[in-house]
Scaffold this motif. Structure first.
Motif, short mmCIF file in Angstrom:
data_model
loop_
_atom_site.label_atom_id
_atom_site.label_comp_id
_atom_site.label_asym_id
_atom_site.label_seq_id
_atom_site.Cartn_x
_atom_site.Cartn_y
_atom_site.Cartn_z
N GLY A 161 -10.01 -4.83 18.40
CA GLY A 161 -11.58 -4.77 17.98
C GLY A 161 -11.77 -3.32 17.63
N PRO A 162 -12.99 -3.37 16.84
CA PRO A 162 -13.52 -2.12 16.30
C PRO A 162 -14.20 -1.36 17.41
N PRO A 163 -13.85 0.08 17.70
CA PRO A 163 -14.57 0.77 18.76
C PRO A 163 -15.96 1.17 18.44
N GLY A 164 -16.73 1.25 19.52
CA GLY A 164 -18.05 1.59 19.64
C GLY A 164 -18.46 3.04 19.44
N PHE A 165 -19.19 3.38 18.60
CA PHE A 165 -19.60 4.71 18.01
C PHE A 165 -20.89 4.86 17.59
N ALA A 166 -21.75 5.91 17.81
CA ALA A 166 -22.84 6.32 16.86
C ALA A 166 -22.56 6.67 15.58
N TRP A 167 -22.31 5.74 14.71
CA TRP A 167 -22.04 6.16 13.09
C TRP A 167 -23.03 6.75 12.57
N THR A 168 -22.73 7.64 11.71
CA THR A 168 -23.55 8.59 11.16
C THR A 168 -24.03 8.08 9.59
N GLY A 169 -23.32 7.18 9.16
CA GLY A 169 -23.43 6.51 7.57
C GLY A 169 -23.08 5.20 7.76
N ASP A 170 -22.81 4.65 6.62
CA ASP A 170 -22.74 3.26 6.40
C ASP A 170 -21.14 3.11 6.40
N LEU A 171 -20.36 3.91 6.54
CA LEU A 171 -19.09 3.60 6.58
C LEU A 171 -18.40 3.06 8.01
N ARG A 172 -17.61 2.36 7.92
CA ARG A 172 -17.06 1.98 9.47
C ARG A 172 -15.53 1.79 9.13
N PRO A 173 -14.86 2.20 10.07
CA PRO A 173 -13.31 2.26 10.36
C PRO A 173 -12.87 0.67 9.97
N GLY A 174 -11.87 0.45 9.36
CA GLY A 174 -11.03 -0.65 9.04
C GLY A 174 -9.76 -0.83 9.95
N ARG A 175 -9.10 -1.73 9.90
CA ARG A 175 -7.94 -2.24 10.45
C ARG A 175 -6.57 -1.11 9.74
N VAL A 176 -5.83 -0.75 10.63
CA VAL A 176 -4.76 0.09 10.04
C VAL A 176 -3.44 -0.53 10.11
N SER A 177 -2.53 -0.47 9.05
CA SER A 177 -1.25 -1.13 9.19
C SER A 177 -0.33 -0.28 10.00
N PRO A 178 0.77 -1.06 10.39
CA PRO A 178 1.73 -0.27 11.20
C PRO A 178 2.53 0.98 10.24
N ARG A 179 2.94 2.14 11.03
CA ARG A 179 3.67 3.12 10.50
C ARG A 179 4.75 2.78 9.65
N ARG A 180 4.77 3.47 8.12
CA ARG A 180 5.79 3.12 7.36
C ARG A 180 7.09 3.59 7.84
N THR A 181 8.45 3.16 7.25
CA THR A 181 9.53 3.81 7.19
C THR A 181 9.83 4.55 6.29
N VAL A 182 11.02 5.37 6.60
CA VAL A 182 11.55 6.39 5.61
C VAL A 182 12.75 6.04 5.24
N PRO A 183 13.37 5.79 4.07
CA PRO A 183 14.77 5.86 3.95
C PRO A 183 15.71 6.88 4.29
N ALA A 184 16.92 6.49 4.48
CA ALA A 184 17.94 7.77 4.70
C ALA A 184 18.14 8.71 3.89
N SER A 185 17.91 8.40 2.35
CA SER A 185 17.99 9.20 1.46
C SER A 185 17.01 10.54 1.67
N CYS A 186 16.11 10.40 2.40
CA CYS A 186 15.02 11.53 2.68
C CYS A 186 15.34 12.10 3.93
N ALA A 187 16.67 12.07 4.51
CA ALA A 187 17.00 12.69 6.02
C ALA A 187 16.83 14.22 5.87
N PRO A 188 17.38 14.97 4.61
CA PRO A 188 17.13 16.33 4.64
C PRO A 188 16.07 16.81 4.72
N ASN A 189 14.98 16.14 4.34
CA ASN A 189 13.54 16.54 4.50
C ASN A 189 12.64 16.15 5.60
#
Length: 667
Positions: free
Chosen positions: A193-221
């Motif tokens: 559920g969304p957290p409670g907070f004294a929001w300063t504007g009209d924007l509200r947080p949304g739901r965030v997807s799980p962390r993405r994975t990185v292929p093995a080709s990026c291993a050196p970096n």
């Protein structure tokens, strides 16, 4: 036993019927009923949040149910009715079903108990909470969304507690990943559920997807924080205290990663339009980064959950991409950082969404862009890091905006953040000079209202304290021997020729002009002053017709030429210094170092601060605040070379005053 036996058949019949005629269980008290209602509301809410955490539920699960009944989400609703224990069990099974290979399999127990009912029949007037459901039915919903109504039956057999949830569809290529939850505590905690907070504007947080994975080709970096979120090498590096000087090979790596960052940011810009979620922008940035064999630096950096920062409207920086769609009239900043060949490339820009962006927001975005351009124009070998804030703050103030003071530019190279730190506000205490080989970012955050900001419960998203919009632009800069390279734009020429090392005009054999020494020293001495002004000495009365113009804020200390003995100073020079008392006092300290037999110092103040470089006339003293200081040199033979000096100049007799033969300023 005999006494216990019935005396007749009639007595036996009466005894057998006694259990059926027993009194019904007592009705729960009002307090018990209220407690049961609260438990039913929590169970219904929990189940609705579990369903909403999977954006593909509507197209993959709900759509076949509607089609089987010949209905659509616009004219029907999904209804689930049962006891509190059933709701709790369904929520637990659907949320923790780790063996499910698809979203249909995950919600199979729930689908078996769902029914499709026309909106006209929802809700039942006898339900508790019917008014809330009725309002949700009548309210406008996003296109393609479905309404889920959960009716919980209480133990008394009569009361039904109802609640509802609007399920928004999100048909993305990787929307099956889940659950999508709300980020808390710097990404280390999550909630349905969304957290409670004294929001300063009209924007509200949304739901965030799980962390993405990185292929093995990026291993050196892949950096050291990719798994545990802690940049240990960065924290223990000596570069946190001393800015590194890049070698030519390292500078070439910085150019390559900056160019890649530009390409990634352009791909993100093409995806910005109304209706697109910032989650989709994150997907575009992630795929473009890993396709080049690079690693998206924000991913899991200090537990940051995404591959890019997206800051919408009042978000100052570090916004987390979520399922909120962009709206026509928004402004969004996209901050991209990639790791390639062991080097980081960081840049961001603010984009307009749609055609309905207010005029004030457009002016804010332009001001942020111009602030960056003016800061870049200041950069070069010998420039002071603290002067960047003066230039940025002065332009933002002229535009009617404020500079956020919480966040600053930073060094970048082998690590994400290291020395130097470059504040964007005036009067900062940043230390150090820009030297060839220094690589850093300038990223002024300009707020429409107050400069103050607040942090959301996710621990990352910083928003303006008054809820007004904020805009930002960022570039990587590489200091060279001749100026500055603006990355990621290798073809961009330096903004202006840099004066370091200072071309000292020669007035005679072996004698350097005093004007050059004074200009370099006085410009670098003050702490405050109006930015963008030129300070220039009068041309020498004899010798070549030479003059030196030194832009304010270029020097932090006198260049090496000032180490030359002042006995080489042979001719008269005049200098008008803008910036007030602090800068003027530094000039006096320099003059006190001159041998006593060489001259005297005179000072005046001018409220208007007329520049001798611009007006070519003497500065007359006036009452009021110190706006400029005029320094006059006098030849040892007693003849003055400043013939147009005002009559109110006060000269100290030779040989008096502090060591060095100069009196204090009479401001």
């Amino acid at each position: 036993l005999t006494a216990a036996m019935p005396d007749s058949a009639e007595d036996g019949a009466t005894s057998a019927e006694a259990p059926a005629a027993a009194a019904p269980p007592p009705r729960p008290s009002q307090a018990e009923l209220q407690k049961e209602i609260q438990g039913a509301e929590r169970a219904a809410r929990q189940l609705a949040l579990v369903v909403a955490a999977w954006p593909r539920f509507v197209p993959a699960v709900a759509a076949p149910l509607f089609a089987a009944k010949g209905a659509t989400p616009a004219d029907a609703a999904l209804v689930l009715r049962g006891a509190t224990k059933l709701m709790q069990t369904l929520a637990l099974i659907c949320h923790n079903n780790s063996k499910a290979s698809s979203i249909e399999e995950r919600f199979k127990p729930l689908v078996q108990r769902l029914t499709v009912a026309p909106l006209a029949e929802v809700p039942d007037p006898a339900w508790a909470g019917a008014d809330e459901v009725r309002e949700a039915v009548a309210a406008a919903r996003p296109e393609g969304s479905a309404l889920l109504v959960v009716a919980v039956e209480l133990s008394d057999g009569e009361t039904v507690q109802a609640s509802c949830e609007v399920l928004r569809p999100l048909d993305l290529p990787d929307a099956d990943r889940g659950p999508w939850m709300y980020c808390l505590q710097d990404g280390r905690s999550w909630a349905l559920g969304p957290p409670g907070f004294a929001w300063t504007g009209d924007l509200r947080p949304g739901r965030v997807s799980p962390r993405r994975t990185v292929p093995a080709s990026c291993a050196p970096n892949v950096p050291d924080y990719a798994e545990n979120g802690i940049p240990e090498a960065e924290q223990s590096s000596e570069h946190q205290r001393t800015p590194p000087v890049l070698t030519p090979a390292e500078a070439a790596k910085a150019r390559r990663v900056a160019k890649l960052g530009r390409e990634i940011l352009d791909a993100a810009h093409r995806a910005v339009r109304p209706g697109v979620t910032t989650e989709e922008i994150d997907r575009v940035v992630h795929e473009a980064t890993v396709a080049a064999g690079a690693y998206p630096a924000p991913l899991n950096y200090r537990s940051f959950p995404k591959s890019v920062c997206t800051s919408v409207n009042e978000v100052v920086c570090h916004g987390i991409p979520d399922d909120r769609p962009l709206r026509d009239g928004d402004i969004v900043n996209v901050d991209v950082t990639a790791i390639l060949d062991g080097f980081y490339g960081d840049l961001n820009e603010t984009f307009l969404v749609g055609d309905r962006v207010p005029k004030e927001a457009k002016e804010l975005v332009k001001c942020a862009h111009d602030c960056l351009e003016k800061a870049i124009a200041l950069c070069g070998p010998g420039a002071r890091y603290r002067d960047v804030g003066d230039v940025v703050a002065a332009h933002a103030k002229r535009c009617g905006f404020a500079v956020d003071r919480t966040y600053c530019g930073h060094g970048i190279g082998e690590f994400f953040h290291h020395a130097p730190s470059i504040p964007h506000y005036a009067g900062n205490k940043a230390k150090g000079l820009m030297k060839p080989g220094h690589c850093f970012t300038i990223e002024p955050m300009i707020n429409m209202g107050s400069w103050r900001d607040r942090l959301w419960p996710d621990g990352w998203t910083s928003v303006t304290a008054d809820g007004k919009p904020s805009a930002q632009f960022e570039h990587m800069l590489l200091i060279t021997e001749t100026g500055v390279e603006v990355r990621p734009n290798p073809q961009r020429p330096p903004q202006r020729p840099q004066p370091h090392p200072l071309p000292l005009p020669v007035c005679g054999p072996g004698a350097h002009c005093a004007a050059a020494h004074l200009a370099a020293a006085v410009v670098g001495g003050g702490r405050r002053g109006r930015a963008g002004r030129d300070i220039a000495p009068r041309r020498c009365r004899t010798g070549p017709q030479a003059r030196v113009a030194v832009t304010r804020g270029t020097w932090n200390h006198p260049p090496p030429a000032l180490a030359r003995p002042f006995e080489q100073v042979r001719r008269h020079a005049r200098l008008v210094v803008r910036g007030g008392l602090a800068r003027h006092r530094v000039a006096l300290r320099l003059l006190r170092a001159v041998p006593r037999s060489r001259g005297e110092a005179e000072t005046v103040s001018d409220r208007k601060g007329v520049s001798a470089h611009a007006s070519r006339r003497s500065v007359r003293p006036r009452s009021g605040r110190a706006g400029a200081a005029s320094l006059s040199w006098r030849h040892p033979d007693g003849r003055t070379r400043n013939r147009r000096s005002p009559a109110r100049h006060r000269a100290a007799p030779p040989g008096t005053g502090p060591a060095g033969g100069f009196d204090k300023c009479g401001l």
